[in-house]
Design an enzyme around this catalytic site. Structure first.
Site, PDB file in Angstrom:
ATOM      1  N   CYS A 285       0.862  -1.186   0.000  1.00  0.00           N
ATOM      2  CA  CYS A 285       0.000   0.000   0.000  1.00  0.00           C
ATOM      3  C   CYS A 285       0.904   1.242   0.000  1.00  0.00           C
ATOM      4  CB  CYS A 285      -0.862  -0.002   1.257  1.00  0.00           C
ATOM      5  SG  CYS A 285       0.154   0.039   2.754  1.00  0.00           S
TER       6      CYS A 285
ATOM      7  N   CYS B  96      -8.303   1.652   6.748  1.00  0.00           N
ATOM      8  CA  CYS B  96      -7.787   2.421   5.613  1.00  0.00           C
ATOM      9  C   CYS B  96      -8.227   1.833   4.273  1.00  0.00           C
ATOM     10  CB  CYS B  96      -6.266   2.508   5.683  1.00  0.00           C
ATOM     11  SG  CYS B  96      -5.472   1.002   5.173  1.00  0.00           S
TER      12      CYS B  96
ATOM     13  N   SER C  82      -1.104  -7.628  10.749  1.00  0.00           N
ATOM     14  CA  SER C  82      -2.537  -7.611  11.058  1.00  0.00           C
ATOM     15  C   SER C  82      -3.377  -7.668   9.785  1.00  0.00           C
ATOM     16  CB  SER C  82      -2.857  -6.334  11.846  1.00  0.00           C
ATOM     17  OG  SER C  82      -4.233  -6.189  12.000  1.00  0.00           O
ATOM     18  N   ASN C  83      -3.037  -6.822   8.793  1.00  0.00           N
ATOM     19  CA  ASN C  83      -3.906  -6.782   7.615  1.00  0.00           C
ATOM     20  C   ASN C  83      -3.847  -8.092   6.840  1.00  0.00           C
ATOM     21  OD1 ASN C  83      -2.510  -6.317   4.800  1.00  0.00           O
ATOM     22  ND2 ASN C  83      -1.197  -5.374   6.328  1.00  0.00           N
TER      23      ASN C  83
ATOM     24  N   GLU D  19       0.636  -0.514  16.359  1.00  0.00           N
ATOM     25  CA  GLU D  19      -0.219   0.632  16.023  1.00  0.00           C
ATOM     26  C   GLU D  19      -1.142   0.951  17.199  1.00  0.00           C
ATOM     27  OE1 GLU D  19      -2.547   0.316  12.390  1.00  0.00           O
ATOM     28  OE2 GLU D  19      -3.980   1.740  13.191  1.00  0.00           O
TER      29      GLU D  19
END
Ligand code: SF4
Length: 504
Positions: free
Chosen positions: A209, A391, A420-421, A323
């Site tokens: 990303c 996001c 995590s993603n 995060e």
């Protein structure tokens, strides 16, 4: 479905053929193909017209690297004849090497060179420098029998630079090699079961990303500008491949600032840091460069704003994630971590009319909206973020993996276990009813995941490099023909600017 004799195994010597037969326990047609190139060429002639579907060459070989031990297995990624520029690429080697390692064997995927004489020390060094890991005397000519069918070569090392062939320790080396060949049998049978033509469905978008590209570029630019070492607090992004690559270029990843020497430059990772960490860096006189993703910084700003307005902020996220630690650190007294719907019931706000909620950027959209819904049920006046905290990259990748999962027999997600993603992509595919697995690279693919599959869905988390996707396709292509297509649910053009320190 693979039949027992669909697998042809060529083993040059009787002892090697016996070890392979015992290891395969009745699977495969194991043939003794004879010693050396000339006998191998004869064996290839005899095999013309044979009705096998996949081929393996299994035997002992000579190791070239100092760290090898007798009994180690080299699975050929490329096989060539000494002195020839031509080579045969065997794409599925990483898959078999990974399977052998999971079976407890020491196995590496690497180049194998077929020689016509015993290799002496100087030549070993030359071959190693050219990228080869093992030598043998038959594999290159034998592979001609494969004639386009899936093939693998595995050579169990009987001799190594440390234990040359004509030494008192050569006999135990040979025994160790034959034992490894036998033990490799079940993994080889699973490789045969995984062979077959396939369709690979790519999710679009996938992989890096804008926040990850920016964070990596920041470390690269600091390395270019200041030279190594450059200290990075925590993994710059949660991906083993990225971290290993940057370490190779001079980045040093540390858990806390006390591991950074005085006066050094330190980069904060894409996941963000709490104000306390910034203050520590400043007190230490460290030159800090912030690679926090701007979309994480946006959530930090929302946390500060709600806290300043007197709100109690329920932060929906996963405990322990960097995060989450960084965002909670923005207003520790005003924020409470909420991981589940049950946690919503446990909230005890001082003023139920002044509740707000925010989210970790990489959550599952389904899971997070369930928790936010429970919060709004209990506190109807609760305020949420001005715009989605989850996001664009997380949302798009989840939509894309859902689209391919519906059409796939299995979904592979490239990404690291602490990403995590990436983990949310696995869960999204599983929720769609398709088996899904997280892998750092091709070597993590378990062959029984692929047996009987004709459509493999493939995606990559926002921190996983695009090149890994290509390597996985190459590995699958080694099991049979692969037709690649893509399901694109969104196109992304977002780019984030660099921090001002790196703009000049
Ligand atoms: S996943 Fe989203 S929040 Fe995380 S770095 Fe990428 S763009 Fe930023």
């Amino acid at each position: 479905m693979t039949e027992p004799n669909d697998l042809l195994v060529c083993s040059p010597l009787r002892l090697e053929a016996r070890a392979m037969r015992r290891g395969l326990s009745g699977r495969g047609d194991v043939r003794r193909s004879g010693y050396g190139a000339a006998r191998s060429a004869e064996a290839v002639q005899e095999l013309r017209g044979a009705a096998f579907k996949m081929m393996a060459v299994g035997g002992v070989g000579g190791g070239l690297a100092e760290d090898q031990q007798p009994g180690d297995i080299v699975v050929g990624t490329q096989v060539s004849r000494l002195g020839s520029a031509d080579s045969v690429t065997l794409g599925s080697a990483p898959l078999l090497a990974g399977e052998l390692r999971r079976a407890g064997l020491r196995a590496t995927a690497g180049k194998i060179v077929t020689v016509d004489h015993l290799v002496r020390r100087g030549q070993r060094e030359q071959l190693l420098a050219a990228g080869a890991l093992a030598v043998d005397m038959e594999s290159a000519p034998l592979l001609e029998a494969a004639a386009g069918r899936p093939a693998v070569v595995l050579r169990a090392l009987s001799d190594t630079p440390d234990r040359p062939l004509f030494s008192p320790r050569a006999v135990p080396g040979g025994i160790a090699a034959l034992r490894s060949l036998r033990l490799a049998g079940p993994a080889l049978a699973r490789w045969a079961d995984a062979c077959g033509p396939r369709q690979v469905l790519l999710a679009g978008p996938r992989s890096f990303c804008a926040g990850v590209e920016r964070a990596i570029e920041i470390v690269e630019r600091v390395l270019d500008r200041h030279g190594p070492p450059v200290y990075v607090r925590k993994q710059i992004v949660h991906n083993k491949v990225v971290v290993t690559d940057l370490e190779g270029r001079g980045a040093i990843f540390v858990d806390e600032l006390d591991e950074v020497p005085d006066g050094a430059i330190v980069v904060f990772s894409a996941h963000g840091v709490s104000p306390e960490v910034r203050e520590q860096a400043s007190a230490r006189g460290l030159e800090a460069i912030d690679a926090t993703c701007p979309l994480v910084s946006k959530v930090h700003a929302e946390a500060r704003r709600f806290a300043a307005e007197g709100y109690q902020v329920a932060f929906i996220g996963h405990a322990g994630h960097e995060e989450v630690e960084g965002t909670l650190g923005e207003a520790p007294r005003a924020m409470t971590l909420v991981e589940t719907v049950d946690d919503v019931a446990k909230l005890e706000p001082q003023d139920p009319g002044k509740i707000a909620y925010l989210m970790q950027t990489t959550l599952s959209a389904d899971e997070a909206s369930g928790i936010a819904g429970a919060l709004l049920d209990r506190f109807p006046a609760a305020r949420g973020p001005g715009s989605d905290d989850i996001c664009y990259a997380t949302t798009n990748r989840q939509l894309a993996v859902r689209a391919i999962a519906a059409e796939s027999d299995v979904v592979l997600v490239a990404g690291s276990a602490n990403s995590s993603n990436s983990k949310r992509l696995v869960e999204t595919a599983q929720r769609a009813g398709t088996p899904a697995y997280l892998i750092d690279g091709a070597e993590d693919i378990q062959l029984d995941w692929l047996a009987g599959t004709s459509v493999v869905g493939l995606t990559a988390g926002a921190s996983a490099p695009p090149a890994v996707v290509g390597q996985i396709i190459d590995a699958l292509s080694g099991l049979g023909s692969v037709e690649v297509s893509e399901r694109v649910v969104a196109t992304e053009s977002i780019r984030f600017g660099l921090p001002k320190e790196l703009k000049q």
